[in-house]
Design an enzyme around this catalytic site. Structure first.
Site, PDB file in Angstrom:
ATOM      1  N   ASP A 233       1.387  -6.944  -3.381  1.00  0.00           N
ATOM      2  CA  ASP A 233       1.226  -5.596  -2.817  1.00  0.00           C
ATOM      3  C   ASP A 233       2.141  -4.619  -3.547  1.00  0.00           C
ATOM      4  O   ASP A 233       3.159  -5.026  -4.127  1.00  0.00           O
ATOM      5  CB  ASP A 233       1.628  -5.603  -1.328  1.00  0.00           C
ATOM      6  CG  ASP A 233       0.565  -6.248  -0.429  1.00  0.00           C
ATOM      7  OD1 ASP A 233      -0.547  -6.524  -0.899  1.00  0.00           O
ATOM      8  OD2 ASP A 233       0.885  -6.460   0.751  1.00  0.00           O
ATOM      9  N   MET A 234       1.800  -3.331  -3.471  1.00  0.00           N
ATOM     10  CA  MET A 234       2.683  -2.322  -4.064  1.00  0.00           C
ATOM     11  C   MET A 234       3.411  -1.573  -2.949  1.00  0.00           C
ATOM     12  O   MET A 234       2.787  -1.142  -1.990  1.00  0.00           O
ATOM     13  CB  MET A 234       1.865  -1.344  -4.917  1.00  0.00           C
ATOM     14  CG  MET A 234       2.713  -0.397  -5.715  1.00  0.00           C
ATOM     15  SD  MET A 234       3.926  -1.220  -6.797  1.00  0.00           S
ATOM     16  CE  MET A 234       2.898  -1.760  -8.160  1.00  0.00           C
TER      17      MET A 234
ATOM     18  N   GLN B   1      -1.660   2.404  -6.861  1.00  0.00           N
ATOM     19  CA  GLN B   1      -1.910   3.453  -5.861  1.00  0.00           C
ATOM     20  C   GLN B   1      -2.392   4.741  -6.537  1.00  0.00           C
ATOM     21  O   GLN B   1      -1.695   5.279  -7.405  1.00  0.00           O
ATOM     22  CB  GLN B   1      -0.605   3.740  -5.107  1.00  0.00           C
ATOM     23  CG  GLN B   1      -0.040   2.521  -4.381  1.00  0.00           C
ATOM     24  CD  GLN B   1       1.473   2.591  -4.194  1.00  0.00           C
ATOM     25  OE1 GLN B   1       2.185   3.133  -5.040  1.00  0.00           O
ATOM     26  NE2 GLN B   1       1.957   2.028  -3.106  1.00  0.00           N
TER      27      GLN B   1
ATOM     28  N   ARG C 238      -5.953  -4.366  -7.405  1.00  0.00           N
ATOM     29  CA  ARG C 238      -6.489  -3.817  -6.157  1.00  0.00           C
ATOM     30  C   ARG C 238      -6.107  -2.339  -6.162  1.00  0.00           C
ATOM     31  O   ARG C 238      -4.915  -2.018  -6.219  1.00  0.00           O
ATOM     32  CB  ARG C 238      -5.881  -4.497  -4.931  1.00  0.00           C
ATOM     33  CG  ARG C 238      -6.284  -3.792  -3.619  1.00  0.00           C
ATOM     34  CD  ARG C 238      -5.335  -4.089  -2.457  1.00  0.00           C
ATOM     35  NE  ARG C 238      -5.381  -5.465  -2.033  1.00  0.00           N
ATOM     36  CZ  ARG C 238      -4.336  -6.088  -1.476  1.00  0.00           C
ATOM     37  NH1 ARG C 238      -3.174  -5.469  -1.321  1.00  0.00           N
ATOM     38  NH2 ARG C 238      -4.438  -7.350  -1.110  1.00  0.00           N
TER      39      ARG C 238
ATOM     40  N   LYS D  34      -5.164   3.986  -2.043  1.00  0.00           N
ATOM     41  CA  LYS D  34      -4.681   5.370  -2.151  1.00  0.00           C
ATOM     42  C   LYS D  34      -3.154   5.415  -2.136  1.00  0.00           C
ATOM     43  O   LYS D  34      -2.550   6.268  -2.771  1.00  0.00           O
ATOM     44  CB  LYS D  34      -5.230   6.202  -0.993  1.00  0.00           C
ATOM     45  CG  LYS D  34      -6.719   6.485  -1.104  1.00  0.00           C
ATOM     46  CD  LYS D  34      -7.143   7.506  -0.059  1.00  0.00           C
ATOM     47  CE  LYS D  34      -8.653   7.663  -0.048  1.00  0.00           C
ATOM     48  NZ  LYS D  34      -9.097   8.633   0.981  1.00  0.00           N
TER      49      LYS D  34
ATOM     50  N   LYS E 273      -4.817  15.491  -0.214  1.00  0.00           N
ATOM     51  CA  LYS E 273      -5.814  14.410  -0.104  1.00  0.00           C
ATOM     52  C   LYS E 273      -6.887  14.551  -1.181  1.00  0.00           C
ATOM     53  O   LYS E 273      -7.331  13.561  -1.760  1.00  0.00           O
ATOM     54  CB  LYS E 273      -6.437  14.434   1.304  1.00  0.00           C
ATOM     55  CG  LYS E 273      -7.561  13.432   1.487  1.00  0.00           C
ATOM     56  CD  LYS E 273      -8.059  13.369   2.910  1.00  0.00           C
ATOM     57  CE  LYS E 273      -9.457  12.759   3.029  1.00  0.00           C
ATOM     58  NZ  LYS E 273      -9.621  11.433   2.447  1.00  0.00           N
TER      59      LYS E 273
ATOM     60  N   ARG F 192       2.826   2.203   9.762  1.00  0.00           N
ATOM     61  CA  ARG F 192       2.092   2.837   8.645  1.00  0.00           C
ATOM     62  C   ARG F 192       0.637   3.087   9.039  1.00  0.00           C
ATOM     63  O   ARG F 192       0.063   4.113   8.681  1.00  0.00           O
ATOM     64  CB  ARG F 192       2.167   1.961   7.381  1.00  0.00           C
ATOM     65  CG  ARG F 192       3.498   2.074   6.657  1.00  0.00           C
ATOM     66  CD  ARG F 192       3.396   1.581   5.235  1.00  0.00           C
ATOM     67  NE  ARG F 192       3.184   0.152   5.139  1.00  0.00           N
ATOM     68  CZ  ARG F 192       4.145  -0.780   5.233  1.00  0.00           C
ATOM     69  NH1 ARG F 192       5.402  -0.407   5.391  1.00  0.00           N
ATOM     70  NH2 ARG F 192       3.860  -2.061   5.124  1.00  0.00           N
TER      71      ARG F 192
HETATM   72  C1  LIG Z   1      -6.986  -4.292   1.614  1.00  0.00           C
HETATM   73  C2  LIG Z   1      -5.963  -3.199   1.566  1.00  0.00           C
HETATM   74  C3  LIG Z   1      -4.724  -3.467   0.998  1.00  0.00           C
HETATM   75  C4  LIG Z   1      -3.767  -2.456   0.898  1.00  0.00           C
HETATM   76  N1  LIG Z   1      -2.605  -2.692   0.222  1.00  0.00           N
HETATM   77  C5  LIG Z   1      -1.749  -1.665   0.023  1.00  0.00           C
HETATM   78  C6  LIG Z   1      -0.600  -1.808  -0.808  1.00  0.00           C
HETATM   79  O1  LIG Z   1      -0.325  -2.876  -1.369  1.00  0.00           O
HETATM   80  N2  LIG Z   1       0.215  -0.737  -0.983  1.00  0.00           N
HETATM   81  C7  LIG Z   1      -0.058   0.488  -0.394  1.00  0.00           C
HETATM   82  O2  LIG Z   1       0.688   1.449  -0.608  1.00  0.00           O
HETATM   83  N3  LIG Z   1      -1.123   0.634   0.414  1.00  0.00           N
HETATM   84  C8  LIG Z   1      -1.975  -0.387   0.630  1.00  0.00           C
HETATM   85  N4  LIG Z   1      -3.077  -0.194   1.423  1.00  0.00           N
HETATM   86  C9  LIG Z   1      -3.181   1.031   2.255  1.00  0.00           C
HETATM   87  C10 LIG Z   1      -3.792   2.196   1.512  1.00  0.00           C
HETATM   88  O3  LIG Z   1      -2.898   2.654   0.524  1.00  0.00           O
HETATM   89  C11 LIG Z   1      -4.112   3.353   2.466  1.00  0.00           C
HETATM   90  O4  LIG Z   1      -2.929   3.807   3.064  1.00  0.00           O
HETATM   91  C12 LIG Z   1      -5.098   2.996   3.559  1.00  0.00           C
HETATM   92  O5  LIG Z   1      -6.104   2.153   3.094  1.00  0.00           O
HETATM   93  C13 LIG Z   1      -5.768   4.272   4.106  1.00  0.00           C
HETATM   94  O6  LIG Z   1      -6.440   4.942   3.090  1.00  0.00           O
HETATM   95  P1  LIG Z   1      -8.053   4.960   2.945  1.00  0.00           P
HETATM   96  O7  LIG Z   1      -8.385   4.675   1.526  1.00  0.00           O
HETATM   97  O8  LIG Z   1      -8.689   4.088   3.923  1.00  0.00           O
HETATM   98  O9  LIG Z   1      -8.461   6.488   3.144  1.00  0.00           O
HETATM   99  P2  LIG Z   1      -8.063   7.588   4.218  1.00  0.00           P
HETATM  100  O10 LIG Z   1      -8.496   8.880   3.633  1.00  0.00           O
HETATM  101  O11 LIG Z   1      -6.654   7.436   4.667  1.00  0.00           O
HETATM  102  O12 LIG Z   1      -8.979   7.209   5.442  1.00  0.00           O
HETATM  103  C14 LIG Z   1     -10.405   7.290   5.393  1.00  0.00           C
HETATM  104  C15 LIG Z   1     -10.990   6.890   6.740  1.00  0.00           C
HETATM  105  O13 LIG Z   1     -10.688   5.510   6.972  1.00  0.00           O
HETATM  106  C16 LIG Z   1     -10.384   5.285   8.332  1.00  0.00           C
HETATM  107  N5  LIG Z   1      -8.950   4.849   8.425  1.00  0.00           N
HETATM  108  C17 LIG Z   1      -8.043   4.868   7.447  1.00  0.00           C
HETATM  109  N6  LIG Z   1      -6.848   4.378   7.877  1.00  0.00           N
HETATM  110  C18 LIG Z   1      -7.048   4.068   9.166  1.00  0.00           C
HETATM  111  C19 LIG Z   1      -6.211   3.521  10.173  1.00  0.00           C
HETATM  112  N7  LIG Z   1      -4.942   3.204   9.938  1.00  0.00           N
HETATM  113  N8  LIG Z   1      -6.743   3.332  11.402  1.00  0.00           N
HETATM  114  C20 LIG Z   1      -8.040   3.630  11.660  1.00  0.00           C
HETATM  115  N9  LIG Z   1      -8.891   4.163  10.754  1.00  0.00           N
HETATM  116  C21 LIG Z   1      -8.393   4.367   9.534  1.00  0.00           C
HETATM  117  C22 LIG Z   1     -10.609   6.584   9.038  1.00  0.00           C
HETATM  118  O14 LIG Z   1     -11.953   6.611   9.472  1.00  0.00           O
HETATM  119  C23 LIG Z   1     -10.376   7.593   7.932  1.00  0.00           C
HETATM  120  O15 LIG Z   1     -11.028   8.824   8.169  1.00  0.00           O
HETATM  121  C24 LIG Z   1      -4.054  -1.170   1.481  1.00  0.00           C
HETATM  122  C25 LIG Z   1      -5.295  -0.917   2.037  1.00  0.00           C
HETATM  123  C26 LIG Z   1      -6.250  -1.895   2.076  1.00  0.00           C
HETATM  124  C27 LIG Z   1      -7.602  -1.557   2.658  1.00  0.00           C
END
Ligand SMILES: Cc1cc2nc3c(=O)[nH]c(=O)nc-3n(C[C@H](O)[C@H](O)[C@H](O)COP(=O)(O)OP(=O)(O)OC[C@H]3O[C@@H](n4cnc5c(N)ncnc54)[C@H](O)[C@@H]3O)c2cc1C
Length: 313
Positions: A136-137, A166, A187, A190, A204, A291
């Site tokens: 993970d990052m 990211q 992987r 965002k 965003k 988070r």
């Molecule tokens: C498999 C996986 C591994 C990850 N690993 C890392 C990592 O190693 N390092 C890191 O910095 N980040 C990691 N993340 C988190 C990532 O960086 C984002 O913070 C997170 O995925 C929310 O961004 P989004 O792309 O879903 O878009 P967003 O624009 O945040 O969300 C889009 C839509 O998704 C839904 N959604 C998003 N988050 C949530 C929530 N918490 N609860 C309910 N609905 C939600 C909502 O409907 C929202 O409108 C990971 C995410 C995933 C899916």
């Protein structure tokens, strides 16, 4: 702007010991524990139950033993052993073999050499039983050193390991190019941490635009990558690009977090995409949970409703 404020707010609350104690008391109760929506359980057995259900529904998984920023080498060693024991349990259970981990959990914040050694111990064991380990990052003070440790492993010949990049970070296009040169699996996410303007996009729209560009760069590379997002806009852009370029659904995977957008997970599976669910478990769930609240403040309403209904019940 709301996203920015909310990430800072929840990141600050994540440091509160009294809130942590309060949450620990209620969050993971077997019935009505509000954190159970996002965390599979506190034990590996509970994670295995969740993983089996995910497999039965036609999805894949990667298990994350929660923990980060340990303070002593003894804790880092304990986390490493816990990962080794988790692998034993996964092999015995006969479920899919994917793990995700954080380097600060293995001691990166204390001593890089020991952390590197701990990661090697895990990768050696993982290689023997065909596990894939995703690093993970974490937040930006750790970006370079995480990539350095990853690249050290790659140069040592480990291939059962991948990295996370990211799209919020300005540096990521160059890092993605480097990973493509190495042939490593990325992987793309965002980014979950609040980062300073100097290193990261704050809007965003900018983070999303970078995500789409990076997705295209990675998928066009021909290596197998994971595009991790719950954002329908990001997923549509990925699907459209792959279909325009004739990149088959077996050439990449989509990933989402446990308990988030289960409806969309099922739709994508039905449409023929490979979808992996990130399954967090363990006692150290509080920072991860905070988070998830910071990403979507509406989740706070869900937590409050769970607590109120538990009190009424
Ligand atoms: C498999 C996986 C591994 C990850 N690993 C890392 C990592 O190693 N390092 C890191 O910095 N980040 C990691 N993340 C988190 C990532 O960086 C984002 O913070 C997170 O995925 C929310 O961004 P989004 O792309 O879903 O878009 P967003 O624009 O945040 O969300 C889009 C839509 O998704 C839904 N959604 C998003 N988050 C949530 C929530 N918490 N609860 C309910 N609905 C939600 C909502 O409907 C929202 O409108 C990971 C995410 C995933 C899916």
């Amino acid at each position: 702007m709301i996203g920015y404020a909310s990430k800072i707010f929840f990141q600050t609350l994540a440091g509160s010991q009294s809130l942590k104690r309060l949450a620990s008391r209620y969050g993971m109760r077997s019935h009505g524990g509000f954190a159970r929506r996002f965390i599979a359980g506190e034990t590996v057995e509970e994670a295995i139950v969740a993983a089996r259900a995910i497999e039965a529904s036609g999805l894949m998984h990667t298990l994350d033993l929660l923990g980060e920023s340990v303070h002593t080498m003894a804790e880092a060693d304990m986390a490493t052993r816990a990962y080794l024991a988790t692998m034993d349990r996964i092999v015995a259970a006969g479920i899919g073999r994917g793990l995700s981990l954080k380097l600060t959990q293995l001691g990166l914040g204390i001593d890089r050499a020991t952390c590197t050694d701990n990661l090697r111990r895990i990768l050696d064991r993982a290689g023997a039983d065909d596990f894939f380990v995703r690093v993970d990052m974490e937040n930006s003070p750790y970006t370079q050193v995480t990539l350095d440790v990853f690249e050290t492993m790659w140069q040592l010949g480990y291939r059962n390991v991948g990295i996370v990049l990211q799209s919020c970070l300005r540096r990521t296009p160059a890092d993605a190019q480097r990973m493509i040169e190495l042939g490593a699996s990325v992987r793309l996410v965002k980014g979950a941490y609040q980062e300073p303007k100097r290193v990261a996009y704050q809007r965003k729209s900018e983070v999303d635009a970078a995500f789409v560009e990076l997705t295209q760069l990675l998928l066009a590379s021909g290596h197998y990558h994971a595009i991790a997002s719950h954002d329908p806009g990001m997923i549509d852009a990925t699907r459209q690009f792959a279909s325009r370029r004739g990149i088959g659904t077996d050439r990449f995977e989509l990933q989402m977090l446990y308990g988030i957008r289960r409806d969309l997970q099922a739709q994508l599976r039905d449409a023929g995409y490979r979808l992996r669910v990130y399954v967090p478990f363990g006692r150290e769930w509080f920072p991860y949970f905070m988070r998830r609240l910071g990403e979507r403040p509406a989740n706070v309403g869900f937590v409050i409703r769970s607590i109120l209904s538990e009190r009424r019940g």
